[in-house]
Design an enzyme around this catalytic site. Structure first.
Site, short mmCIF file in Angstrom:
data_model
loop_
_atom_site.label_atom_id
_atom_site.label_comp_id
_atom_site.label_asym_id
_atom_site.label_seq_id
_atom_site.Cartn_x
_atom_site.Cartn_y
_atom_site.Cartn_z
CG HIS A 57 -8.50 -3.36 -1.91
ND1 HIS A 57 -9.75 -2.09 -2.86
CD2 HIS A 57 -8.59 -2.09 -0.71
CE1 HIS A 57 -10.19 -0.97 -1.99
NE2 HIS A 57 -9.61 -1.48 -0.61
CG ASP B 284 -2.45 0.83 0.84
OD1 ASP B 284 -1.92 2.19 0.87
OD2 ASP B 284 -2.93 0.32 1.66
CB ILE B 285 0.55 4.58 -2.24
CG1 ILE B 285 1.95 5.40 -2.38
CG2 ILE B 285 -0.74 4.30 -1.69
CD1 ILE B 285 2.02 4.69 -3.35
CD GLN C 57 -14.98 -0.33 -2.37
OE1 GLN C 57 -15.74 -0.44 -1.88
NE2 GLN C 57 -14.69 -1.07 -3.38
CG HIS D 107 -6.56 -2.86 3.62
ND1 HIS D 107 -5.85 -1.79 3.47
CD2 HIS D 107 -7.73 -2.52 3.11
CE1 HIS D 107 -6.63 -0.62 2.31
NE2 HIS D 107 -7.90 -1.18 2.70
CG ASN E 27 -12.67 -1.07 4.17
OD1 ASN E 27 -12.35 -1.73 5.31
ND2 ASN E 27 -11.17 -0.20 4.54
P1 5GP Z 1 -9.70 1.40 0.51
O1 5GP Z 1 -9.87 2.04 1.82
O2 5GP Z 1 -10.61 0.96 -0.27
O3 5GP Z 1 -10.21 -0.01 1.44
O4 5GP Z 1 -8.41 1.47 1.19
C1 5GP Z 1 -7.68 1.98 -1.19
C2 5GP Z 1 -6.24 1.91 -0.18
O5 5GP Z 1 -5.54 1.95 -1.61
C3 5GP Z 1 -5.52 2.53 0.61
O6 5GP Z 1 -5.05 2.26 1.49
C4 5GP Z 1 -4.78 3.65 -0.20
O7 5GP Z 1 -3.75 3.71 0.38
C5 5GP Z 1 -4.36 2.60 -1.08
N1 5GP Z 1 -4.17 3.59 -2.58
C6 5GP Z 1 -4.75 4.52 -3.29
N2 5GP Z 1 -4.03 4.96 -4.01
C7 5GP Z 1 -2.66 4.04 -4.26
C8 5GP Z 1 -2.28 3.64 -5.05
O8 5GP Z 1 -1.64 4.07 -6.03
N3 5GP Z 1 -1.04 2.56 -5.37
C9 5GP Z 1 -0.48 2.21 -4.16
N4 5GP Z 1 -0.29 1.24 -3.75
N5 5GP Z 1 -1.44 1.92 -2.72
C10 5GP Z 1 -3.16 2.87 -3.26
#
Ligand code: 5GP
Ligand code: ZN
Length: 133
Positions: free
Chosen positions: A97, A28-29, A91, A99, A84
Site C-alpha cells: 500500500h 486510513d482508519i 510495515q 500512503h 513501508n
Molecule cells: P503500514 O504501517 O503497514 O505502512 O500502514 C498500515 C496502515 O493501515 C496504518 O496507517 C493503519 O492505520 C491502516 N489500517 C489498518 N487497519 C485498517 C483498517 O481496517 N481500515 C483502514 N481504513 N485502515 C487500516
C-alpha cells in the site's frame, strides 16, 4: 485473508475515495493527518518486491490522481507519499500500500531523515554495489 483483502472484497466497512479494476484508494482508519489515504492493488502483493511491473505503473498513476483530488478538495499543496516494506520499515499490514499524507502547518506527523554524509569514496563504492545488481 488480510485486512486489506477484506476491505477490497467489501467484507468490512471502508471509505473508498477512488476505485478502478486494479486498485482501491480509501481513507486510513487512523488519520495521521486529515485526508490520510491508502492506495492498494486489488491483488494481494505483500510488498514492493512482489509487485509486478504493470501494477506498479498503474498504482503510481492512481497515487497521482488521488493526490490531486486530495489537494484540490482539502486545499493542501504539501503531501508526503510513503510506502513501508518490512518490519524495520514499519510495515504493519502485509498487503502492499502507498500512503498519501497531506501536510498542514504545525501538524503532528513526523518524518525525519537524519544526516549521514558519506565520503566520495564511500558513495562510489555504494553506487558500484547497487549498479552491479
Ligand atoms: P503500514 O504501517 O503497514 O505502512 O500502514 C498500515 C496502515 O493501515 C496504518 O496507517 C493503519 O492505520 C491502516 N489500517 C489498518 N487497519 C485498517 C483498517 O481496517 N481500515 C483502514 N481504513 N485502515 C487500516
Ligand atoms: Zn491482502
Amino acid at each position: 485473508m488480510c485486512i486489506f483483502c477484506e476491505i477490497i472484497k467489501g467484507n468490512i466497512p471502508n471509505y473508498t475515495v477512488y476505485e478502478d479494476d486494479k486498485c482501491l484508494a480509501f481513507l486510513d482508519i487512523s488519520q495521521a493527518t486529515i485526508g490520510h489515504t491508502l492506495v492498494v492493488p486489488k491483488q494481494h502483493f505483500e510488498n514492493i518486491f512482489e509487485l509486478d511491473e504493470d501494477t506498479a505503473k498503474h498504482i503510481f498513476n492512481v497515487v497521482r490522481i488521488v493526490a490531486n483530488k486530495i489537494s484540490k478538495s482539502l486545499n493542501v499543496k504539501d503531501i508526503n507519499i510513503l510506502n513501508n516494506n518490512g518490519k524495520l520499515a514499519y510495515q504493519s499490514v502485509n498487503h502492499f500500500h502507498i500512503h498519501i499524507i497531506p501536510r498542514y502547518e504545525n501538524d503532528q506527523f513526523n518524518i525525519h531523515f537524519s544526516e549521514n554524509k558519506l565520503s566520495n569514496e564511500e558513495l562510489v563504492e555504494l553506487l558500484d554495489k547497487i549498479k552491479r545488481a
